[in-house]
Design a protein around this motif. Sequence first.
Motif, short mmCIF file in Angstrom:
data_model
loop_
_atom_site.label_atom_id
_atom_site.label_comp_id
_atom_site.label_asym_id
_atom_site.label_seq_id
_atom_site.Cartn_x
_atom_site.Cartn_y
_atom_site.Cartn_z
N ALA A 94 52.94 61.48 63.65
CA ALA A 94 54.03 60.64 64.15
C ALA A 94 54.47 61.10 65.54
N GLN A 95 54.50 62.40 65.76
CA GLN A 95 54.86 62.92 67.08
C GLN A 95 53.83 62.50 68.13
N TRP B 47 54.39 58.84 68.77
CA TRP B 47 55.63 58.65 69.52
C TRP B 47 55.38 58.81 71.03
N PHE C 2 62.45 56.17 64.19
CA PHE C 2 63.04 56.85 65.35
C PHE C 2 63.33 55.87 66.49
N ASP C 3 62.45 54.90 66.66
CA ASP C 3 62.68 53.89 67.69
C ASP C 3 63.94 53.09 67.38
N ASP D 218 64.47 61.16 68.72
CA ASP D 218 63.10 61.65 68.83
C ASP D 218 62.72 62.48 67.61
N PRO D 219 61.42 62.52 67.26
CA PRO D 219 60.96 63.36 66.14
C PRO D 219 60.86 64.82 66.57
N TRP E 151 53.86 64.06 59.85
CA TRP E 151 54.91 64.31 60.85
C TRP E 151 54.28 64.59 62.22
N VAL F 217 57.69 56.48 63.36
CA VAL F 217 57.84 56.00 64.74
C VAL F 217 58.82 54.84 64.82
N THR F 218 58.67 53.85 63.94
CA THR F 218 59.58 52.70 63.98
C THR F 218 61.00 53.11 63.60
N ARG G 38 53.65 55.57 72.29
CA ARG G 38 54.10 54.33 71.67
C ARG G 38 54.16 53.14 72.62
N HIS G 39 54.24 53.39 73.92
CA HIS G 39 54.31 52.29 74.89
C HIS G 39 52.93 51.90 75.42
#
Length: 256
Positions: free
Chosen positions: A216-217, A220, A146-147, A152-153, A213, A143-144, A223-224
Amino acid sequence: MTQPIWGPVQRQMSTILQEHPDDVPAVVTQLQALQDVLCQVPPLLNSNPLADFNKLYLAITENVLDRLYAGKFKDPAFLSRLDVEFAGRYFDALRYWTEGSPACPGVWAGLFTRIPGPDARPLPSAVAGVNAHINFDLPFALVTTFDHLGTDPIDGSDQHHDYLQVNDIFAEEIPGLRRGYLDRWQLLIDTMNGDLDDWWQGEMVEYTRNVAWRNAQKLWAIRHDLAQLDHERRRLDRTATGLGKLLLSPFADFLQ
């Protein structure tokens, strides 16, 4: 006065953990320095269970670096950043443990408490470290990453292709590393089993990294939402901690 966690190498460990590597060669250098110090931690010294994991992690990372130099990845910027973010979470856990901070994830604390021994065994210890690093650290590192890169993943992307290529690195490294953890009589049994042990352990790594993976999606997408993200962090830590306890229990002797 409280006994330093790392005994006579407390200062060396603290010095190493002050570093924050920003590229893959620096990660390799820091893992090498850690390996040297971990093998000096009493009372187990070279049999330190964390050293067993660190040795495996170092070998995998050196292979990643070789492939980066050889231009084997479609998106080397992604793989390099992921490697740095991934390693940083391991180093952070060690830093928290060294400082006695409650921020140390439970899954890592479960392995770190085994450092004094006496019941730590090499292969289960290494696998317990892999569990902590992949099942807990890896989704957040993705996540970090891709950010940071502003992407995006996405399944089937160049980044996903490179991510899956790391499975091939594990497949290359696992046989030699695993046999390095075995006693003579265990090596005899391993020979009788042929490639079976290498195959199923490779399959487990591939499955676990695929789950990471997917996690992580999920992360993602939220994430906010800090509250939901923290909920997922605690859930993943609990799940990985439970598995880590099983891996470090007498039940896991079959690994050895």
